[in-house]
Design an enzyme around this catalytic site. Structure first.
Site, PDB file in Angstrom:
ATOM      1  CD  GLU A 107      -3.118  -6.220   3.235  1.00  0.00           C
ATOM      2  OE1 GLU A 107      -3.256  -6.992   2.435  1.00  0.00           O
ATOM      3  OE2 GLU A 107      -2.963  -4.976   3.568  1.00  0.00           O
ATOM      4  CD  GLU A 117      -2.852  -1.536   2.559  1.00  0.00           C
ATOM      5  OE1 GLU A 117      -2.097  -1.531   3.313  1.00  0.00           O
ATOM      6  OE2 GLU A 117      -4.262  -0.961   1.788  1.00  0.00           O
TER       7      GLU A 117
HETATM    8  N1  3HC Z   1       4.310  -7.345  11.944  1.00  0.00           N
HETATM    9  C1  3HC Z   1       5.012  -7.695  13.184  1.00  0.00           C
HETATM   10  N2  3HC Z   1       6.228  -9.100  12.630  1.00  0.00           N
HETATM   11  C2  3HC Z   1       6.358  -9.654  11.923  1.00  0.00           C
HETATM   12  C3  3HC Z   1       5.871  -9.244  11.099  1.00  0.00           C
HETATM   13  C4  3HC Z   1       4.551  -7.761  10.731  1.00  0.00           C
HETATM   14  N3  3HC Z   1       4.134  -7.549   9.778  1.00  0.00           N
HETATM   15  N4  3HC Z   1       5.817 -10.386   9.475  1.00  0.00           N
HETATM   16  C5  3HC Z   1       7.054 -10.705  10.387  1.00  0.00           C
HETATM   17  N5  3HC Z   1       6.666 -10.474  11.932  1.00  0.00           N
HETATM   18  C6  3HC Z   1       7.666 -10.945  12.564  1.00  0.00           C
HETATM   19  C7  3HC Z   1       7.971 -12.341  12.841  1.00  0.00           C
HETATM   20  O1  3HC Z   1       6.777 -12.527  13.946  1.00  0.00           O
HETATM   21  C8  3HC Z   1       9.400 -13.321  13.167  1.00  0.00           C
HETATM   22  O2  3HC Z   1       8.747 -12.638  14.754  1.00  0.00           O
HETATM   23  P1  3HC Z   1       9.958 -13.730  15.336  1.00  0.00           P
HETATM   24  O3  3HC Z   1      11.587 -13.888  14.361  1.00  0.00           O
HETATM   25  O4  3HC Z   1      10.018 -13.092  16.645  1.00  0.00           O
HETATM   26  O5  3HC Z   1       9.191 -15.204  15.442  1.00  0.00           O
HETATM   27  C9  3HC Z   1       9.587 -12.631  12.578  1.00  0.00           C
HETATM   28  O6  3HC Z   1       9.242 -11.250  12.039  1.00  0.00           O
HETATM   29  C10 3HC Z   1      10.729 -12.959  11.334  1.00  0.00           C
HETATM   30  O7  3HC Z   1       9.261 -13.168  10.426  1.00  0.00           O
HETATM   31  P2  3HC Z   1       9.457 -14.756   9.960  1.00  0.00           P
HETATM   32  O8  3HC Z   1       9.907 -15.888  10.394  1.00  0.00           O
HETATM   33  O9  3HC Z   1       7.636 -15.288   9.458  1.00  0.00           O
HETATM   34  O10 3HC Z   1      10.201 -14.890   8.787  1.00  0.00           O
HETATM   35  P3  3HC Z   1       9.940 -15.025   6.937  1.00  0.00           P
HETATM   36  O11 3HC Z   1      11.585 -14.467   6.261  1.00  0.00           O
HETATM   37  O12 3HC Z   1      10.326 -16.927   6.768  1.00  0.00           O
HETATM   38  O13 3HC Z   1       8.781 -14.077   6.294  1.00  0.00           O
HETATM   39  C11 3HC Z   1       7.470 -12.569   5.967  1.00  0.00           C
HETATM   40  C12 3HC Z   1       8.398 -12.718   6.292  1.00  0.00           C
HETATM   41  C13 3HC Z   1       6.962 -13.150   4.004  1.00  0.00           C
HETATM   42  C14 3HC Z   1       7.341 -11.317   5.695  1.00  0.00           C
HETATM   43  C15 3HC Z   1       6.260 -13.709   6.949  1.00  0.00           C
HETATM   44  O14 3HC Z   1       7.111 -12.779   7.936  1.00  0.00           O
HETATM   45  C16 3HC Z   1       4.799 -12.957   6.708  1.00  0.00           C
HETATM   46  O15 3HC Z   1       4.651 -13.650   5.489  1.00  0.00           O
HETATM   47  N6  3HC Z   1       4.911 -11.950   7.369  1.00  0.00           N
HETATM   48  C17 3HC Z   1       3.562 -11.306   7.630  1.00  0.00           C
HETATM   49  C18 3HC Z   1       3.326 -10.018   6.316  1.00  0.00           C
HETATM   50  C19 3HC Z   1       1.729  -9.984   6.396  1.00  0.00           C
HETATM   51  O16 3HC Z   1       0.726 -10.454   6.827  1.00  0.00           O
HETATM   52  N7  3HC Z   1       1.380  -8.190   5.944  1.00  0.00           N
HETATM   53  C20 3HC Z   1       0.364  -7.779   5.897  1.00  0.00           C
HETATM   54  C21 3HC Z   1      -0.329  -7.689   7.830  1.00  0.00           C
HETATM   55  S1  3HC Z   1      -1.454  -6.967   7.878  1.00  0.00           S
HETATM   56  C22 3HC Z   1      -1.107  -4.979   7.127  1.00  0.00           C
HETATM   57  O17 3HC Z   1      -0.455  -4.809   6.468  1.00  0.00           O
HETATM   58  C23 3HC Z   1      -2.502  -4.040   7.063  1.00  0.00           C
HETATM   59  C24 3HC Z   1      -2.837  -3.132   6.294  1.00  0.00           C
HETATM   60  O18 3HC Z   1      -3.359  -2.973   5.144  1.00  0.00           O
HETATM   61  C25 3HC Z   1      -3.287  -1.126   6.958  1.00  0.00           C
END
Ligand code: 3HC
Ligand code: NAI
Length: 700
Positions: free
Chosen positions: A131, A111
């Site tokens: 999301e 976004e």
């Molecule tokens: N917020 C907070 N913490 C997050 C995060 C996020 N968006 N994404 C990842 N983390 C944290 C994980 O919990 C993890 O923490 P830990 O080491 O304490 O366990 C650390 O970051 C590393 O994450 P991964 O182990 O998952 O690392 P990978 O390299 O395997 O994957 C990733 C990276 C593909 C970015 C994966 O973490 C992921 O899919 N994250 C979520 C992405 C997501 O859903 N984004 C949308 C959020 S909602 C949003 O944006 C709303 C908006 O529209 C307003």
């Protein structure tokens, strides 16, 4: 300016680098830092254009998900991610802003990129609006800007599935302006110099790809119909469709307003809380309190699997798919041929479906080396045994493995019920013996239970946990008991399903109540799929452990005695044709009626609510015992086992989260009622009694 966003200058281009490891989430301070940087560069006459880039391994992985629980806990429905005013400042910046993307641009990350005027990326970048996987919709303009850049159809596909797309796909869709070879920052700076004097290009004003509401109506109707069947029970996919529809039917600002309302509705839903619990849970299970992160792990370069049956063949594919060469040993040529044929068929089908190229399939197949001897096992770093379920055979196999393998080789068993300590006792290396319980089909199911026996070393467990990640599995550590976490709980769950039929429910009523609850399949059809004979044989093997003083289910034994093993014999609880769909079988009615008569049970009417409570609360009660016994480390471990291995609906967060959301006093009261009606099998777990008395939760 905050340390989270660094501002630097490169000739006449200002660069803002986000520095919030590990994934550059938009935690408090990050959006504000970006806005400040944009303001400062806007006002700076020595700057013509701005590049926004992520430091470290990625662009921005989205909003900080941890912040959401703070918002819902505050109960303040007016609060959201609050990014819109900041994205507005980027979009209305008079100088061109270029997002330079590597790693992932997800959720609020994409976004943010879409509020920039241009987007460039490296070829390995991934972009998505995930999301929906958290029970949410894009909440910072994603549903309004994405259809403007990529069209309604692409925006629907991305926001409703939540799946990321590749840079190539994003370029084709119009989300990216260029894919840059070589160093991202240098490429982005050159790009910025080129477009520095172009007129501003705010995404909100780019309406050329937006169809009229009438033109778009069939797309929305089709998306809704598909979401209702493919994302059964979920509210977020439908909300995402509503929000994208607003992009077509309303001006941009009103569309944003509509998106914000829908976002709030999703954010405060139980579904979103459950899905966020699962997101963090999948990461939490990798953390084992007494095994520090720096525990040494062995490198797994080669593997071996013993037994090429249903599980062994699948496990060999799992190694091959992860690039690890694997020996696959059978006891006879026919069984080996059968296993290899199953593997080949599986790869062929992936190629046919376009999921795998022929070259990749060939490469994977080449990594699997079939054998009838233990030659080459000395080179394996791990051996996974998947022979028939029987202690005598497993002991023989492990004794032999102990002599043919190097002392440093991990010896793992895929047993679903047997005692890993006893298996380890025939080796001279019990510290290297562990359970690796894959789920069927092993190459598809994400769950892997790692079973810790009395003497399994921390290094062995750390190695298996790291290996699981490499294999693309979610590993959950379980203690050594009959059935470990998953199957130990599954027994009482399926037992209650059978009791309910004995008491008067039809098999269809039991399965549909649980399907409607959200389970991927009803418990009786699941039995038919796995093979009713599997449990029957186990019951016979453990006959001496069966407590004859408590009620035992009768119908499945009867079905098995009649050769009705489920899908594999064309009939079990249900009847199966070539399409493998369960249909009603009058023969089952007869067997059920005879069993009821033999037990002296007069059938009664049973509601779907009772079916759900009897089965799901049976899971919860045993889950509480597993926690008390230390078989499961945390309640979230149980939740992840059930969500990733047993088809429990992620949007209910797993059985323990579901119990927490009902309230443990209410759960306990219902269990006590069942105890009064059905006896000792329903004695509440002491931990549940204690937590309910304190009005606490399993997760607390
Ligand atoms: N917020 C907070 N913490 C997050 C995060 C996020 N968006 N994404 C990842 N983390 C944290 C994980 O919990 C993890 O923490 P830990 O080491 O304490 O366990 C650390 O970051 C590393 O994450 P991964 O182990 O998952 O690392 P990978 O390299 O395997 O994957 C990733 C990276 C593909 C970015 C994966 O973490 C992921 O899919 N994250 C979520 C992405 C997501 O859903 N984004 C949308 C959020 S909602 C949003 O944006 C709303 C908006 O529209 C307003
Ligand atoms: P299966 O019956 O399909 O395959 C077992 C294979 O082992 C047979 O092909 C047999 O020829 C081979 N075998 C027997 N002795 C051998 C030896 N000494 N050396 C080499 N091969 C030998 O059994 P399945 O279903 O694959 O189960 C294997 C193990 O996995 C069991 O312990 C079972 O409990 C467990 N398991 C099974 C699951 C399932 O859904 N089928 C799920 C999870 C675990």
């Amino acid at each position: 300016m905050s340390d989270l966003v660094l501002a630097t200058r490169h000739n006449r281009t200002g660069v803002l680098t986000i520095n919030n490891p590990p994934v550059n989430a938009l935690s408090p301070g990050v959006p504000e830092g970006i806005a400040q940087g944009i303001e400062a560069f806007s006002a700076d006459p020595a700057i013509d254009a701005i590049v926004l880039i992520g430091g470290g391994r990625t662009f921005i992985a989205g909003a900080d998900i941890r912040e959401f629980s703070k918002i819902t806990a505050s109960g303040n429905r007016g609060r959201g991610p609050g990014l819109n005013p900041i994205l507005d400042r980027i979009e209305s910046c008079p100088k061109p802003v270029v997002a330079a993307i590597h790693g992932t641009a997800l959720g609020g990350g994409l976004e943010t990129a879409m509020a920039c005027h241009y987007r460039v990326a490296v070829s390995t970048a991934q972009l998505g609006q995930p999301e929906v996987k958290l029970g949410l919709i894009p909440g910072a303009g994603g549903t309004q800007r994405l259809p403007r850049l990529a069209g309604v159809e692409k925006a629907l596909a991305m926001c409703v599935s939540g799946d990321p797309i590749s840079a190539t796909d994003a370029l084709q869709a119009g989300i990216l302006d260029e894919i840059l070879p070589g160093d991202l920052l240098s490429g982005a700076l050159a790009f910025a110099e080129r477009i520095a004097h172009n007129p501003p290009r705010p995404t909100r004003g780019r309406n050329e790809k937006l169809p009229t509401p009438a033109e778009a109506a069939p797309l929305f109707a089709a998306a809704r119909a598909s979401a209702r069947t493919r994302q059964r029970n979920l509210i977020a996919p439908l909300a995402a469709i509503d929000a994208i529809e607003a992009a077509v039917s309303l001006p941009f600002d009103q569309g944003l307003q509509r998106e914000a309302e829908l976002f709030q509705h999703c954010l405060f839903s139980d579904q979103s809380k459950a899905l966020i619990h699962v997101f963090f849970g999948e990461r939490e299970v990798a953390k084992i309190p007494d095994i520090p992160k720096n525990t040494p792990v062995c490198e797994i370069r080669r593997a071996a699997v013993v037994g090429a049956g249903t599980m062994g063949a699948g496990i060999a594919m799992v190694f091959a798919n992860a690039g690890i060469p694997v020996l696959l040993k059978e006891s006879d040529a026919t069984a080996l041929g059968r296993g290899l044929a199953a593997i080949t068929r599986n790869y062929e089908s992936s190629v046919k479906k376009g999921r795998l190229s022929q070259a990749a399939a060939d490469e994977r197949l080449e990594r699997i080396q079939p054998t009838l001897t233990y030659d080459g096992f000395a080179d394996a770093d791990i051996v996974v045994e998947a022979v028939f379920e029987g202690m005598a055979l497993k002991r023989d196999v492990f004794a032999e493995l102990n002599t043919v393998c190097r002392p440093s080789t991990i010896l793992a068993s895929n047993t679903s019920t047997l005692d890993i300590d006893e298996i380890a006792s025939v080796t001279s290396r019990p510290e290297m013996v562990v359970g690796t319980h894959f789920f069927s089909p092993a190459n598809v199911m994400r769950l892997l239970e790692i079973v810790r026996a009395e003497r399994t070393s921390k290094e062995t467990i750390a190695t298996c946990m790291a290996l699981a990640r490499r294999l693309g599995k979610i590993a959950v550590l379980a203690g050594n008991c009959r059935g470990f976490i998953g199957n130990r709980m599954f027994g009482p769950y399926r037992r209650e399903a059978q009791f309910l039929v004995e008491e008067g429910a039809t098999p269809e009523a039991v399965d549909s109540a649980l399907y409607d609850f959200g389970m991927a399949m009803g418990p009786l059809a699941t039995g038919d799929l796995a093979g009713l004979d599997v449990g029957w044989r186990i019951r016979k093997e453990f006959g001496d452990l069966t407590d004859t003083s408590v009620r035992q289910p009768r119908i499945e034994d009867r079905l098995c005695e009649l050769g009705r093993y489920g899908q594999k014999t064309g009939a079990g609880w249900f009847l199966y044709g070539p399409d493998r769909k369960p249909t009603h079988d009058p023969e089952t009615d007869r067997i059920v009626a005879d069993t009821r008569a033999a037990l002296g049970l007069a059938p009664r009417s049973i509601s779907p609510e009772e079916i759900v409570d009897r089965t799901i609360l049976a899971l919860v009660n045993v889950g509480a015992r597993l926690l008390e016994e230390g078989i499961a480390l945390r309640s979230v471990d149980i939740d992840i086992v059930y969500v990733t291995g047993y088809g429990f609906p992620a949007w209910r967060g797993g059985p323990m989260h579901y119990a927490d959301s009902l309230g443990l006093p209410r759960v306990l009261a219902r269990i006590r009622e069942f105890e009064r009606l059905h006896g000792a099998l329903w004695a509440p777990a002491p931990l549940l009694t204690r937590l309910a008395a304190a009005n606490s939760t399993f997760s607390a």
